[in-house]
Design an enzyme around this catalytic site. Structure first.
Site, PDB file in Angstrom:
ATOM      1  N   ALA A  12       0.824  -1.212   0.000  1.00  0.00           N
ATOM      2  CA  ALA A  12       0.000   0.000   0.000  1.00  0.00           C
ATOM      3  C   ALA A  12       0.857   1.260   0.000  1.00  0.00           C
ATOM      4  O   ALA A  12       0.473   2.297   0.523  1.00  0.00           O
ATOM      5  CB  ALA A  12      -0.915  -0.008   1.228  1.00  0.00           C
ATOM      6  N   ALA A  13       2.052   1.150  -0.600  1.00  0.00           N
ATOM      7  CA  ALA A  13       2.977   2.289  -0.550  1.00  0.00           C
ATOM      8  C   ALA A  13       2.903   3.162  -1.791  1.00  0.00           C
ATOM      9  O   ALA A  13       3.438   4.266  -1.813  1.00  0.00           O
ATOM     10  CB  ALA A  13       4.405   1.782  -0.362  1.00  0.00           C
ATOM     11  N   ARG A  18      -2.953   7.565 -11.015  1.00  0.00           N
ATOM     12  CA  ARG A  18      -4.091   7.590 -11.942  1.00  0.00           C
ATOM     13  C   ARG A  18      -5.414   7.953 -11.273  1.00  0.00           C
ATOM     14  O   ARG A  18      -6.394   8.230 -11.939  1.00  0.00           O
ATOM     15  CB  ARG A  18      -4.201   6.219 -12.651  1.00  0.00           C
ATOM     16  CG  ARG A  18      -3.116   6.009 -13.689  1.00  0.00           C
ATOM     17  CD  ARG A  18      -3.004   4.549 -14.121  1.00  0.00           C
ATOM     18  NE  ARG A  18      -2.247   3.735 -13.157  1.00  0.00           N
ATOM     19  CZ  ARG A  18      -2.028   2.417 -13.291  1.00  0.00           C
ATOM     20  NH1 ARG A  18      -2.520   1.782 -14.338  1.00  0.00           N
ATOM     21  NH2 ARG A  18      -1.324   1.767 -12.391  1.00  0.00           N
ATOM     22  N   GLY A  83       9.105   0.117  -6.286  1.00  0.00           N
ATOM     23  CA  GLY A  83       8.698  -1.149  -6.888  1.00  0.00           C
ATOM     24  C   GLY A  83       8.138  -2.144  -5.891  1.00  0.00           C
ATOM     25  O   GLY A  83       8.435  -2.099  -4.690  1.00  0.00           O
ATOM     26  N   ASN A 383     -48.030  13.701  22.393  1.00  0.00           N
ATOM     27  CA  ASN A 383     -48.295  14.119  21.026  1.00  0.00           C
ATOM     28  C   ASN A 383     -47.866  15.579  20.879  1.00  0.00           C
ATOM     29  O   ASN A 383     -48.423  16.451  21.532  1.00  0.00           O
ATOM     30  CB  ASN A 383     -49.792  13.972  20.699  1.00  0.00           C
ATOM     31  CG  ASN A 383     -50.033  14.120  19.199  1.00  0.00           C
ATOM     32  OD1 ASN A 383     -49.475  15.020  18.562  1.00  0.00           O
ATOM     33  ND2 ASN A 383     -50.849  13.253  18.641  1.00  0.00           N
ATOM     34  N   ASN A 392     -33.884  25.460  21.330  1.00  0.00           N
ATOM     35  CA  ASN A 392     -32.901  24.885  22.256  1.00  0.00           C
ATOM     36  C   ASN A 392     -31.624  25.700  22.359  1.00  0.00           C
ATOM     37  O   ASN A 392     -30.767  25.407  23.169  1.00  0.00           O
ATOM     38  CB  ASN A 392     -32.553  23.452  21.834  1.00  0.00           C
ATOM     39  CG  ASN A 392     -32.009  23.381  20.425  1.00  0.00           C
ATOM     40  OD1 ASN A 392     -32.397  24.174  19.559  1.00  0.00           O
ATOM     41  ND2 ASN A 392     -31.128  22.441  20.182  1.00  0.00           N
ATOM     42  N   TYR A 393     -31.501  26.747  21.557  1.00  0.00           N
ATOM     43  CA  TYR A 393     -30.208  27.414  21.431  1.00  0.00           C
ATOM     44  C   TYR A 393     -30.388  28.908  21.647  1.00  0.00           C
ATOM     45  O   TYR A 393     -31.224  29.543  21.005  1.00  0.00           O
ATOM     46  CB  TYR A 393     -29.675  27.133  20.025  1.00  0.00           C
ATOM     47  CG  TYR A 393     -28.270  27.631  19.768  1.00  0.00           C
ATOM     48  CD1 TYR A 393     -27.246  27.427  20.684  1.00  0.00           C
ATOM     49  CD2 TYR A 393     -27.965  28.286  18.578  1.00  0.00           C
ATOM     50  CE1 TYR A 393     -25.968  27.868  20.425  1.00  0.00           C
ATOM     51  CE2 TYR A 393     -26.689  28.732  18.303  1.00  0.00           C
ATOM     52  CZ  TYR A 393     -25.685  28.528  19.234  1.00  0.00           C
ATOM     53  OH  TYR A 393     -24.421  28.956  18.971  1.00  0.00           O
ATOM     54  N   SER A 411     -50.872  23.084  18.089  1.00  0.00           N
ATOM     55  CA  SER A 411     -50.104  23.362  16.883  1.00  0.00           C
ATOM     56  C   SER A 411     -49.257  24.606  17.087  1.00  0.00           C
ATOM     57  O   SER A 411     -49.692  25.558  17.742  1.00  0.00           O
ATOM     58  CB  SER A 411     -51.039  23.603  15.701  1.00  0.00           C
ATOM     59  OG  SER A 411     -51.741  22.425  15.425  1.00  0.00           O
TER      60      SER A 411
HETATM   61  C1  UD1 Z   1       1.227  -5.060 -10.515  1.00  0.00           C
HETATM   62  C2  UD1 Z   1       2.120  -6.190 -11.076  1.00  0.00           C
HETATM   63  C3  UD1 Z   1       1.460  -6.750 -12.341  1.00  0.00           C
HETATM   64  C4  UD1 Z   1       0.079  -7.250 -12.014  1.00  0.00           C
HETATM   65  C5  UD1 Z   1      -0.771  -6.136 -11.343  1.00  0.00           C
HETATM   66  C6  UD1 Z   1      -2.051  -6.753 -10.840  1.00  0.00           C
HETATM   67  C7  UD1 Z   1       4.429  -5.626 -10.542  1.00  0.00           C
HETATM   68  C8  UD1 Z   1       5.725  -5.113 -11.031  1.00  0.00           C
HETATM   69  N1  UD1 Z   1       3.432  -5.667 -11.385  1.00  0.00           N
HETATM   70  O1  UD1 Z   1       1.180  -4.023 -11.492  1.00  0.00           O
HETATM   71  O2  UD1 Z   1       2.233  -7.841 -12.861  1.00  0.00           O
HETATM   72  O3  UD1 Z   1      -0.564  -7.689 -13.210  1.00  0.00           O
HETATM   73  O4  UD1 Z   1      -0.070  -5.586 -10.217  1.00  0.00           O
HETATM   74  O5  UD1 Z   1      -2.912  -5.785 -10.296  1.00  0.00           O
HETATM   75  O6  UD1 Z   1       4.347  -6.024  -9.390  1.00  0.00           O
HETATM   76  N2  UD1 Z   1       3.243  -0.644  -4.329  1.00  0.00           N
HETATM   77  C9  UD1 Z   1       4.087  -0.494  -3.245  1.00  0.00           C
HETATM   78  N3  UD1 Z   1       5.328   0.016  -3.423  1.00  0.00           N
HETATM   79  C10 UD1 Z   1       5.796   0.363  -4.654  1.00  0.00           C
HETATM   80  C11 UD1 Z   1       4.949   0.193  -5.770  1.00  0.00           C
HETATM   81  C12 UD1 Z   1       3.681  -0.319  -5.574  1.00  0.00           C
HETATM   82  O7  UD1 Z   1       3.700  -0.797  -2.111  1.00  0.00           O
HETATM   83  O8  UD1 Z   1       6.931   0.825  -4.743  1.00  0.00           O
HETATM   84  C13 UD1 Z   1       1.896  -1.167  -4.111  1.00  0.00           C
HETATM   85  C14 UD1 Z   1       0.806  -0.235  -4.617  1.00  0.00           C
HETATM   86  O9  UD1 Z   1       0.365   0.645  -3.593  1.00  0.00           O
HETATM   87  C15 UD1 Z   1      -0.301  -1.214  -5.014  1.00  0.00           C
HETATM   88  C16 UD1 Z   1       0.461  -2.481  -5.395  1.00  0.00           C
HETATM   89  O10 UD1 Z   1       1.757  -2.356  -4.849  1.00  0.00           O
HETATM   90  O11 UD1 Z   1      -1.166  -1.481  -3.933  1.00  0.00           O
HETATM   91  C17 UD1 Z   1       0.561  -2.683  -6.900  1.00  0.00           C
HETATM   92  O12 UD1 Z   1       1.187  -1.548  -7.462  1.00  0.00           O
HETATM   93  P1  UD1 Z   1       0.714  -0.951  -8.841  1.00  0.00           P
HETATM   94  O13 UD1 Z   1       1.598   0.207  -9.174  1.00  0.00           O
HETATM   95  O14 UD1 Z   1      -0.744  -0.733  -8.843  1.00  0.00           O
HETATM   96  O15 UD1 Z   1       1.140  -2.183  -9.803  1.00  0.00           O
HETATM   97  P2  UD1 Z   1       0.526  -2.537 -11.212  1.00  0.00           P
HETATM   98  O16 UD1 Z   1       1.087  -1.618 -12.239  1.00  0.00           O
HETATM   99  O17 UD1 Z   1      -0.934  -2.618 -11.097  1.00  0.00           O
HETATM  100 CA    CA Z   2      -2.576  -1.961  -9.576  1.00  0.00          CA
END
Ligand code: UD1
Ligand code: CA
Length: 476
Positions: A12-13, A18, A83, A383, A392-393, A411
């Site tokens: 979730a980083a 988009r 990544g 009723n 009230n205020y 009424s």
């Molecule tokens: C990723 C996969 C892809 C897969 C797709 C499915 C990789 C390289 N690719 O692509 O093969 O088909 O998911 O949905 O893994 N995140 C981090 N740290 C980072 C980057 C991302 O925690 O540095 C988290 C994002 O918050 C997200 C998840 O990883 O919750 C996936 O990242 P996202 O950038 O959405 O990957 P996709 O391009 O969808």
């Molecule tokens: Ca994704």
């Protein structure tokens, strides 16, 4: 330790560019919960030994939104290396060195993978005795996903990201769902070899399967039949679509539990809401947050309930209510606005164009028309006449109004708080009640009416009113 030898890592980083939003992507909500909250809820059902959430973008906001509801989750900070591979690596490094089990990797933006799906995914991995198992799906349009490239024997060979794929690879319709199980030792061994030499300059988790195969290790794939469980949210169109699918699943679950939902397409039920058998939901109704609805109640149409409790056989029509309790067999609406702290007793009534707040209304008591009742305690069998208002205020403080059992107000009564109406008291129409009314008394505050005869003809000569009055006088 539950001893099931499982760690769950939730990614979730990422920024979620988009979404074009101030709010981090994983905090956008569907079904009354942030996307990543659904993943955490599901993770909770799997009873893992460790649940880690990897955060970086807006990390404070993400942690603040989740810490209270998911006290067992451990937040791990990703560094500046980008990544999914790096994200998993920092999480694995944070596991105890003696943890020797499986690691289930989930994405914070894929909320539809339910516990049953993930349990069979884990079972498939353990049965295959593979080093890694990918969840895959065969889809009509694989655009944007990593493609699963199989070898001549049909085994998984590697995963290629869309941006790095040749035309041939891009034409493959089996996609990587972004959910995986790895033996933890496999991740410890291979993640350090994952580089950033690719189109996005990121450490791809998806490089690990290829590295494993090069060493002759087994990588399994578990192909899901219901592709919707793999759906992720990258933009707001997907947010709405995934939200709709989640809602359809929730509505269907309650239908099978005995709830009549007339129009599933316009009925929205949050994941935390509970409904009893023989509840009926009419169209365009939103049952939100921790709302609970007891047997036989009829809700809607056009009703929104947020954190409300509705009793057995109550009827709630065209109403907006938050943090309100509605008693058994009570009726509410149409066009009622119940604000926090409203408690309506059994067989009570809150009727048309009535607003209530912080008000206890006793059993069988009625507020039928055009009223405001705020900061009030209303006894039983009361009723409140049409258009009775609690004032009230006083611009500085809020004050309480107390109305004891069996009081009837005329009424357009104004109850200027703090004020108390004793049991069985009555008020005249239009009364402005500024002093307590003893039990059994009638309170009048309006000056006696005086009729000035002939006033209209004398002062408004030539008007329709004067002419009408003149005609009536002649006819008499
Ligand atoms: C990723 C996969 C892809 C897969 C797709 C499915 C990789 C390289 N690719 O692509 O093969 O088909 O998911 O949905 O893994 N995140 C981090 N740290 C980072 C980057 C991302 O925690 O540095 C988290 C994002 O918050 C997200 C998840 O990883 O919750 C996936 O990242 P996202 O950038 O959405 O990957 P996709 O391009 O969808
Ligand atoms: Ca994704």
């Amino acid at each position: 330790m539950t001893g099931n030898n499982l760690a769950i890592i939730i990614l979730a980083a990422g920024q979620g560019t988009r979404m074009r939003s101030r709010l981090p992507k994983v905090l956008h909500a569907i079904g009354g919960r942030p996307l990543v909250g659904h993943v955490l809820t599901t993770a909770g059902r799997l009873e893992a030994d460790h649940v880690e959430v990897v955060v970086r973008h807006e990390r404070e906001q993400v942690v603040a939104a989740l810490a209270e509801d998911y006290p067992d989750a451990v937040f791990i900070d990703q560094d500046e290396v980008p990544g999914t591979g790096r994200a998993v690596q920092v999480a694995v490094d944070a596991l105890p060195a003696d943890f020797d089990g499986d690691v289930l990797v989930l994405s914070g933006d894929c909320p539809l993978a339910d516990a049953d799906t993930l349990r069979s995914f884990l079972d498939a991995h353990r049965a295959a005795e593979a080093e890694a198992t990918l969840m895959t799906a065969v889809v009509e349009d694989p655009t944007g996903y990593g493609r699963v490239i199989r070898d001549a024997d049909g085994g998984v060979d590697r995963v290629v990201e869309q941006k790095d794929a040749t035309a041939d690879e891009a034409s493959v319709s089996e996609i990587n769902a972004g959910m995986y199980v790895f033996r933890v030792g496999t991740l410890r061994k291979y993640l350090p070899s994952v580089g950033v030499d690719n189109a996005q300059g990121e450490m791809y988790l998806t490089d690990v399967p290829g590295l494993l195969r090069r060493d002759g290790s087994r990588v399994a794939a578990s192909v899901v039949s219901d592709v919707t469980v793999t759906y992720g949210v990258n933009d707001r169109a997907q947010l709405a679509e995934v939200g709709r699918l989640l809602n359809r699943r929730i509505v269907r679950r309650w239908q099978l539990e005995g709830v009549t939902v007339i129009d599933p397409a316009t009925t929205w039920i949050d994941d935390d809401a509970t409904l009893a058998p023989d509840v009926t939901i009419l169209p365009n109704t939103h049952i939100l947050r921790a709302t609970s609805i007891a047997e036989g109640a009829i809700i809607g149409p056009d009703t929104t309930l947020v954190d409300c409790e509705v009793g057995e056989d109550a009827i709630v029509r065209r109403t907006d209510a938050t943090l309100a309790v509605i008693g058994a067999e009570a009726t509410v609406g149409p066009f009622s606005f119940l604000r926090p702290g409203t408690v309506l007793g059994a067989r009570g009534k809150i009727g048309a164009y009535v607003e209530t707040k912080n008000a206890e209304i006793g059993e069988g008591s009625k507020v039928p028309h055009l009223s405001y009742v705020g900061d009030a305690t209303i006894g039983r069998g009361v009723n409140l006449g049409a258009s009775t208002i609690t004032a009230n205020y006083d611009d500085v403080n809020k004050h309480r109004t107390i109305v004891e059992d069996e009081v009837h107000t005329g009424s357009h009564t104004t109850l200027v708080a703090p004020v108390r109406l004793g049991a069985g008291a009555k008020t005249g129409a239009g009364a402005v009640v500024r002093k307590d009314v003893p039990a059994g008394s009638l309170a009048m505050s309006v000056a006696p009416q005086r009729n000035i005869e002939g006033w209209v003809e004398k002062n408004r000569a030539g008007t329709g009113a004067a002419d009408a009055a003149a005609r009536t006088r002649v006819a008499e």
